[in-house]
Design an enzyme around this catalytic site. Structure first.
Site, PDB file in Angstrom:
ATOM      1  N   GLU A   1      -7.894 -20.376 -43.352  1.00  0.00           N
ATOM      2  CA  GLU A   1      -7.976 -21.841 -43.492  1.00  0.00           C
ATOM      3  C   GLU A   1      -9.406 -22.369 -43.300  1.00  0.00           C
ATOM      4  O   GLU A   1      -9.868 -23.203 -44.064  1.00  0.00           O
ATOM      5  CB  GLU A   1      -6.988 -22.530 -42.549  1.00  0.00           C
TER       6      GLU A   1
ATOM      7  N   GLU B   1       5.431 -20.298 -45.334  1.00  0.00           N
ATOM      8  CA  GLU B   1       4.434 -20.261 -44.262  1.00  0.00           C
ATOM      9  C   GLU B   1       4.856 -21.269 -43.187  1.00  0.00           C
ATOM     10  O   GLU B   1       5.260 -22.371 -43.529  1.00  0.00           O
ATOM     11  CB  GLU B   1       3.047 -20.638 -44.781  1.00  0.00           C
TER      12      GLU B   1
ATOM     13  N   GLU C   1      -5.985 -24.766 -52.617  1.00  0.00           N
ATOM     14  CA  GLU C   1      -4.891 -23.800 -52.797  1.00  0.00           C
ATOM     15  C   GLU C   1      -5.311 -22.704 -53.759  1.00  0.00           C
ATOM     16  O   GLU C   1      -5.001 -21.531 -53.571  1.00  0.00           O
ATOM     17  CB  GLU C   1      -3.606 -24.487 -53.286  1.00  0.00           C
TER      18      GLU C   1
ATOM     19  N   GLY D   1       0.373 -30.719 -47.256  1.00  0.00           N
ATOM     20  CA  GLY D   1      -0.231 -31.111 -48.533  1.00  0.00           C
ATOM     21  C   GLY D   1       0.191 -30.215 -49.681  1.00  0.00           C
ATOM     22  O   GLY D   1       0.626 -30.695 -50.728  1.00  0.00           O
ATOM     23  N   ALA D   2       0.100 -28.904 -49.481  1.00  0.00           N
ATOM     24  CA  ALA D   2       0.432 -27.962 -50.546  1.00  0.00           C
ATOM     25  C   ALA D   2       0.444 -26.554 -49.971  1.00  0.00           C
ATOM     26  O   ALA D   2       0.034 -26.338 -48.834  1.00  0.00           O
ATOM     27  CB  ALA D   2      -0.590 -28.050 -51.674  1.00  0.00           C
TER      28      ALA D   2
ATOM     29  N   HIS E   1      -7.457 -20.115 -52.094  1.00  0.00           N
ATOM     30  CA  HIS E   1      -6.699 -19.201 -51.235  1.00  0.00           C
ATOM     31  C   HIS E   1      -6.334 -17.907 -51.966  1.00  0.00           C
ATOM     32  O   HIS E   1      -6.041 -16.908 -51.317  1.00  0.00           O
ATOM     33  CB  HIS E   1      -5.388 -19.857 -50.773  1.00  0.00           C
TER      34      HIS E   1
ATOM     35  N   GLU F   1      -0.165 -22.243 -50.950  1.00  0.00           N
ATOM     36  CA  GLU F   1      -0.832 -21.313 -51.872  1.00  0.00           C
ATOM     37  C   GLU F   1      -0.012 -20.100 -52.293  1.00  0.00           C
ATOM     38  O   GLU F   1      -0.591 -19.059 -52.625  1.00  0.00           O
ATOM     39  CB  GLU F   1      -2.126 -20.836 -51.209  1.00  0.00           C
ATOM     40  N   ASN F   2       1.314 -20.167 -52.327  1.00  0.00           N
ATOM     41  CA  ASN F   2       2.145 -19.031 -52.729  1.00  0.00           C
ATOM     42  C   ASN F   2       1.556 -18.334 -53.952  1.00  0.00           C
ATOM     43  O   ASN F   2       1.142 -18.971 -54.902  1.00  0.00           O
ATOM     44  CB  ASN F   2       3.552 -19.520 -53.099  1.00  0.00           C
TER      45      ASN F   2
HETATM   46  N1  TRP Z   1      -1.350 -22.839 -46.117  1.00  0.00           N
HETATM   47  C1  TRP Z   1      -1.180 -24.238 -46.407  1.00  0.00           C
HETATM   48  C2  TRP Z   1      -2.558 -24.762 -46.723  1.00  0.00           C
HETATM   49  O1  TRP Z   1      -3.328 -25.094 -45.886  1.00  0.00           O
HETATM   50  C3  TRP Z   1      -0.605 -24.990 -45.257  1.00  0.00           C
HETATM   51  C4  TRP Z   1       0.849 -25.296 -45.300  1.00  0.00           C
HETATM   52  C5  TRP Z   1       1.551 -25.781 -46.318  1.00  0.00           C
HETATM   53  C6  TRP Z   1       1.768 -25.208 -44.218  1.00  0.00           C
HETATM   54  N2  TRP Z   1       2.840 -26.001 -45.948  1.00  0.00           N
HETATM   55  C7  TRP Z   1       2.987 -25.670 -44.674  1.00  0.00           C
HETATM   56  C8  TRP Z   1       1.673 -24.804 -42.911  1.00  0.00           C
HETATM   57  C9  TRP Z   1       4.113 -25.718 -43.836  1.00  0.00           C
HETATM   58  C10 TRP Z   1       2.787 -24.847 -42.071  1.00  0.00           C
HETATM   59  C11 TRP Z   1       3.985 -25.298 -42.551  1.00  0.00           C
HETATM   60  O2  TRP Z   1      -2.986 -24.747 -47.810  1.00  0.00           O
HETATM   61 ZN    ZN Z   2      -5.054 -23.755 -46.664  1.00  0.00          ZN
END
Ligand code: TRP
Ligand code: ZN
Length: 886
Positions: free
Chosen positions: A327, A128, A305, A268-269, A308, A271-272
């Site tokens: 988000e 992402e 996460e 931070g993390a 998500h 959600e794959n």
């Molecule tokens: N979708 C992630 C979240 O909010 C956000 C995120 C994680 C992200 N790593 C990233 C966005 C790198 C841009 C680039 O939980």
């Molecule tokens: Zn998120």
């Protein structure tokens, strides 16, 4: 990197793709020199009416080389395709075909931390928003959803663990000490949710039985040394899974859910699907190295996460302009979860503090954008407080307008109707409209108009008729988009406080009868609300529980504020009144700075603090928040011209005065709370520690030796990181004559003890970078030469550069401009190395309009210096060009 100025992409230009990718087979052959990615895509023409009828297939590429390409088994020649730095076009493709491409990449050289990269010895991915195109040629956009099968090949000793999304469907050994594993994800997904990991990882296992009785394996993968730091994340995960079943009726869908912790991560993390990847700072926790705040962050991010999986993965975004669809909604969900796990009002105060300081500042700055932006140059720059936190506030307003039951019906409808689809924010609001019968047309301006609305509230009391009126004027700020603003639909929750507490009143035109709480629906530029049966002039309790993300102005006298602090049943308003009182007192000093000695500090503030300290029945976390004056960042946000030194001096002086006047109460409170408990990150214990450490902070401002000794002794006796760091920070910031020497000793002892704990070292760096005393910039530059510092690790950059520039305002904004030059130097190094982080760190320089001429000149010239850098990344280019004067 670019040739011409990067171009903006517009929401209005959205078109579906001409082709769809039914299935995606990847083979990723990992090597120390070269990694070879072979992709087999089953492609069909998109038959939907609005799809373009292109003859060529145009795939995204992040500067990839093309080793081989074949269509339906036939190798293509150079006349059949065109390769550019960002695309691969295949000419005259059939209606349905199979396309195989092979590319070679070098993850070990990828410092951007987007796509496939190495964190320490481990391979991992971050796709992402648009990182997948750095791994292979693809339709890298969220409305192209495909079924993924992924075969990973790697050295068995270096990479015994090979992970990807979904279920393991095959594995085997190969020659030369290599092995492979193959994973299949049965759920169609956009490629931004793709993940793979390879490394020598240890695992903590648990399981969860879903509400329909299915057993889900839970696995957290970490480096071996971190195995003792996974319990809290695992507990949080199970709590989140249970909560989503109970509150949203949402069950997990795969048989396995994995989390992997990596050191080097931009955010931070992530959600794959079935394979969340976490920054170690958001998953690892144990009492000796982790603060209460970090324990709470782990709980919140693990939940975020996990949530998500429905709000983001099962129902995803059509395009990146819809980012807040996943988000904003997911932040609202995780905030409610955290509120349920701890104290709702304290969670609310914390979230509002962040929103009001940082999001309001963003909304008022040059990067201001609506919750649904209408254009962007680089999407990575739009993972903002506006998309996340303001987006969550907008969902919260819908929740409050509809009520709990209808909101749940709306979310059920949204999830069932759009399961497996990529949709827009409008699908979310439409579901809410449908179940409630409410028309949200005007409300939806919250998504399209940028800037923070203001409400000017005035009142009128008529003794004769016993009526009380509130006159509400709404105004919307100008924003960089130059769009004309229309009135928004603002839910304003209020109560009326009489001399003996709340009074029941009737709102004219409402059939609720005489009640103590009203939600006024402000929809016009100016509106009057009348209350009947009001027997005395009340003090209005406004914007209860922060019912809308707005600035509210009402001319409260200090006695009005005292009445709210003492009598309001709304904890948020009580806290807010206390903040306003503190702010008024600080502002008086700011105005007369530097001649502050003539100003007397209002005794009402002291008395309010005394009452809080004496009220041992009050929740301690609430007391801690009530006793904390507005931060310098929040005072700066409110000022139209930020007087850096005056704000710092004034706030310090008020703190000093409180400490001196209430020394006795503070000492009694410290003694009451200074007990050694077997550490638990429970809401109750966290509350006690937060009050104790706020009190320690005040006491540390007093001159007698015993106050410095108290901090040193807390440092040595603490059995948890919260108490350790609070004590260390008090000593590091102390003006006491013996403090510098002691600070040096304690900092050395801390480093010796925790040198092997990266996350504790981050805290050690942050305390020094945040030191308010003179000369902080020098120590920041020295810290960057320290062995533990790594320019390639975002956590280290945030702990040193981020903390210095965002939290050490008096030093960063030194009038000589040295802080600005330092930041620009760092951005220019990071621009090529990690553009996402570079652009993010740049934020404080973009706020130059709020400072005096001299500082403005310094900031602008640093921005110009950055802009002149050759090979400016899109990320940095967008922020710099939008923030320079036009
Ligand atoms: N979708 C992630 C979240 O909010 C956000 C995120 C994680 C992200 N790593 C990233 C966005 C790198 C841009 C680039 O939980
Ligand atoms: Zn998120």
């Amino acid at each position: 990197m670019r040739d011409a100025s990067p171009q903006a992409i517009h929401l209005k230009d959205y078109k579906p793709t001409a082709f769809l990718i039914k299935s995606t087979h990847l083979t990723i052959d990992l090597g120390e020199e070269n990694t070879r990615v072979t992709s087999t895509l089953e492609i069909v023409r998109n038959c939907s009416e609005d799809a373009p009828e292109d003859k060529n297939l145009c795939l995204h590429s992040g500067g990839l080389c093309l080793d081989a390409i074949s269509l339906d088994g036939k190798e293509l020649g150079e006349a059949d395709y065109e390769l550019t730095s960002d695309s691969l076009s295949v000419r005259d493709v059939p209606e349905s075909f199979s396309l195989v491409t092979t590319t070679t990449i070098k993850p070990q050289e990828n410092t951007t931390l987007e796509g496939l990269y190495k964190s320490q010895k481990m391979f991992c991915t971050q796709c992402e928003a648009e990182g997948f195109r750095n791994i292979t040629f693809y339709l890298d956009r969220p409305d192209v959803m495909s079924e993924f099968t992924t075969k990973i090949i790697g050295d068995k000793t270096r990479y015994p663990v090979l992970l990807s999304n979904g279920n393991l469907i095959g594995e085997g050994d190969l020659e030369n000490g290599r092995h492979w594993k193959e994973w299949h994800d049965p759920f169609k997904k956009p490629c931004y949710l793709f993940a793979m990991v390879a490394g020598d990882l240890s695992v903590v296992r648990d399981s969860f039985t879903t509400m329909s009785g299915r057993n889900v394996r839970l696995e957290i993968f970490v480096e071996k040394k971190d195995l003792d730091k996974c319990d809290h994340a695992m507990r949080s995960l199970k709590n989140a899974m249970k909560w989503d079943e109970e509150v949203y009726g949402r069950e997990y869908d795969l048989d396995i859910f994995m989390i992997v912790a990596v050191d080097d991560f931009n955010m931070g993390a992530m959600e794959n699907k079935g394979l969340n990847i976490f920054n170690t700072s958001c998953v690892l926790a144990k009492p000796e190295v982790t603060t209460d705040l970090a324990f709470q962050r782990v709980e919140a991010v693990v939940a975020h996460e996990y949530f998500h999986n429905w709000s983001g993965n099962r129902v995803t975004c059509r395009d990146w302009f819809q980012l807040s669809l996943k988000e904003g909604f997911t932040v609202f969900r995780d905030a409610e979860f955290s509120a349920d796990m701890g104290s709702p009002v304290v969670k609310r105060i914390e979230d509002v503090t962040l929103l009001r300081t940082a999001q309001f500042a963003e909304d008022a700055g040059p990067m201001s954008h609506p919750v649904q932006p209408s254009s962007f140059i680089e999407i990575s720059n739009f993972y903002t407080l506006t998309i996340y936190e303001k987006g969550a506030e907008v969902v919260r307003m819908i929740y409050n307008l509809l009520g709990k039951e209808l909101f749940r019906q709306g979310s059920d409808l949204y999830f069932s109707r759009h399961d497996g689809q990529a949709v827009t924010i409008n699908e979310f609001t439409a579901a809410m409209e449908e179940v409630s019968g409410r028309d949200l047309t005007q409300f939806k301006r919250w998504y399209t108009q940028a800037g923070t609305p203001s409400l000017m509230v005035s009142d009128h009391y008529d003794v004769e008729s016993e009526t009380y009126s509130l006159i509400v004027k709404q105004s919307l700020p100008e924003t960089p988009d130059g769009l004309e603003k229309l009135p928004q639909h603002i839910p304003l929750a209020i109560g009326l406080i009489g001399s003996d507490g709340e009074i029941n009143t009737e709102l004219k035109g409402s059939d609720a009868g005489a009640v103590d709480h009203h939600v006024l629906e402000v929809t016009e530029a100016e509106q009057r609300f009348e209350f009947n049966g009001v027997t005395e002039k009340p003090v209005p309790s406004l914007l209860r529980n922060f019912s809308a993300p707005i600035r509210l102005h009402y001319d409260y006298s200090r006695d009005d504020l005292m009445r709210l602090i003492q009598n309001d049943t709304d904890g948020f308003v009580r806290w807010d009144a206390m903040q306003q009182l503190g702010e008024q007192v600080i502002d008086e000093l700011v105005v007369s700075y530097p001649n502050t000695s003539s100003v007397e500090i209002d005794s009402r503030l002291i008395e309010a603090c005394r009452a809080i300290l004496n009220d041992t029945s009050m929740d301690s976390a609430m007391a801690a928040h009530l006793l904390s004056l507005p931060s310098e960042a929040s005072l700066s946000e409110k000022a139209s011209l930020v007087k850096v030194d005056a704000i710092h001096a004034a706030r310090s002086l008020v703190r000093q005065n409180i400490a001196t006047a209430l020394q006795h109460e503070l000492e009694a409170t410290y003694q009451r709370l200074d007990q050694t408990l077997a550490y638990e990150p429970s809401a109750e214990q966290i509350a006690l520690r937060s009050l104790k450490n706020v009190v320690l902070g005040y006491l540390s401002l007093l001159p007698a030796d015993k106050h410095l000794d108290r901090c040193i002794s807390q440092y040595h006796s603490a059995n948890n990181m919260t108490d350790t760091l609070a004590a260390l920070s008090a000593v590091v910031n102390s003006e006491h004559s013996g403090a510098s020497e002691q600070a040096g000793i304690l900092l050395d002892s801390f480093y010796q003890r925790f040198a092997n704990e990266a996350l504790a070292v981050d805290q050690w760096l942050a305390i020094q970078a945040g030191c308010q005393k003179q000369g902080a910039l020098n120590s920041v530059m020295q810290l960057m030469q320290h062995d533990c510092f790594e320019m390639t690790n975002p956590n280290k950059l945030r702990s040193v550069i981020g903390v210095f520039c965002n939290q050490n305002l008096v030093n960063f904004h030194h009038a000589d401009g040295s802080g600005y030059e330092f930041l620009a130097d760092q951005i220019m190094t990071l621009n090529a190395q990690n553009p996402q982080i570079a652009a993010r760190l740049l934020t404080p320089l973009t706020r130059w309009r709020k400072y005096d001429d001299c500082r403005q000149q310094h900031m602008i010239s640093q921005l110009q210096r950055i802009k002149a850098l050759p090979n400016l990344s899109k990320d940095v280019y967008e922020v710099v060009s939008k923030s320079l004067p036009t």
